[in-house]
Scaffold this motif. Structure first.
Motif, PDB file in Angstrom:
ATOM      1  N   GLU A  25     -17.402  -0.211  27.404  1.00 27.84           N
ATOM      2  CA  GLU A  25     -17.174  -1.290  26.447  1.00 27.84           C
ATOM      3  C   GLU A  25     -15.745  -1.254  25.924  1.00 27.84           C
ATOM      4  N   ARG A  26     -15.229  -0.077  25.699  1.00 25.06           N
ATOM      5  CA  ARG A  26     -13.856   0.063  25.203  1.00 25.06           C
ATOM      6  C   ARG A  26     -12.859  -0.590  26.155  1.00 25.06           C
ATOM      7  N   LEU A  29     -13.179  -4.380  25.873  1.00 29.51           N
ATOM      8  CA  LEU A  29     -12.592  -4.899  24.637  1.00 29.51           C
ATOM      9  C   LEU A  29     -11.070  -4.895  24.694  1.00 29.51           C
ATOM     10  N   TYR A  56     -19.920 -10.282  17.599  1.00 29.91           N
ATOM     11  CA  TYR A  56     -20.005  -8.973  18.253  1.00 29.91           C
ATOM     12  C   TYR A  56     -18.613  -8.366  18.420  1.00 29.91           C
ATOM     13  N   LEU A  57     -17.663  -9.170  18.887  1.00 33.50           N
ATOM     14  CA  LEU A  57     -16.295  -8.681  19.089  1.00 33.50           C
ATOM     15  C   LEU A  57     -15.655  -8.275  17.769  1.00 33.50           C
ATOM     16  N   GLU A  59     -17.159  -7.277  15.022  1.00 32.41           N
ATOM     17  CA  GLU A  59     -17.798  -6.051  14.584  1.00 32.41           C
ATOM     18  C   GLU A  59     -17.289  -4.839  15.381  1.00 32.41           C
ATOM     19  N   ALA A  60     -17.183  -4.981  16.681  1.00 32.71           N
ATOM     20  CA  ALA A  60     -16.712  -3.879  17.529  1.00 32.71           C
ATOM     21  C   ALA A  60     -15.281  -3.497  17.192  1.00 32.71           C
ATOM     22  N   HIS A  63     -15.145  -1.590  13.836  1.00 31.11           N
ATOM     23  CA  HIS A  63     -15.614  -0.202  13.933  1.00 31.11           C
ATOM     24  C   HIS A  63     -14.600   0.690  14.635  1.00 31.11           C
ATOM     25  N   GLN A  64     -13.802   0.138  15.546  1.00 30.92           N
ATOM     26  CA  GLN A  64     -12.796   0.949  16.233  1.00 30.92           C
ATOM     27  C   GLN A  64     -11.673   1.333  15.292  1.00 30.92           C
TER      28      GLN A  64
END
Length: 66
Positions: A25-26, A29, A56-57, A59-60, A63-64
């Motif tokens: 996923e990383r 992204l 979703y993007l 939020e991701a 969090h990163q």
């Protein structure tokens, strides 16, 4: 116009679109981020993008940074 699909692992070819496959996923992204920076789109559209993809993007990405 840029037509692409970013997916984890793999998917079947899609006529008229560039399919970009990633192992994590990383990686997906980061590639999406780079594509948006390169293309500098005025509009981003897609199936269910407002109720799934963009939240979703966001939020991701948040969090990163933590």
């Amino acid at each position: 116009m840029v037509r692409n699909v970013m997916t984890l692992k793999s998917c079947s070819p899609i006529v008229g679109a560039s399919v970009m496959s990633f192992d994590s996923e990383r990686e997906a992204l980061l590639a999406w981020r780079d594509l948006v920076r390169e293309v500098d789109p005025d509009v981003i559209i897609g199936y269910n993008i407002c109720k799934f993809d963009l939240p979703y993007l966001i939020e991701a990405i948040c969090h990163q940074r933590e």
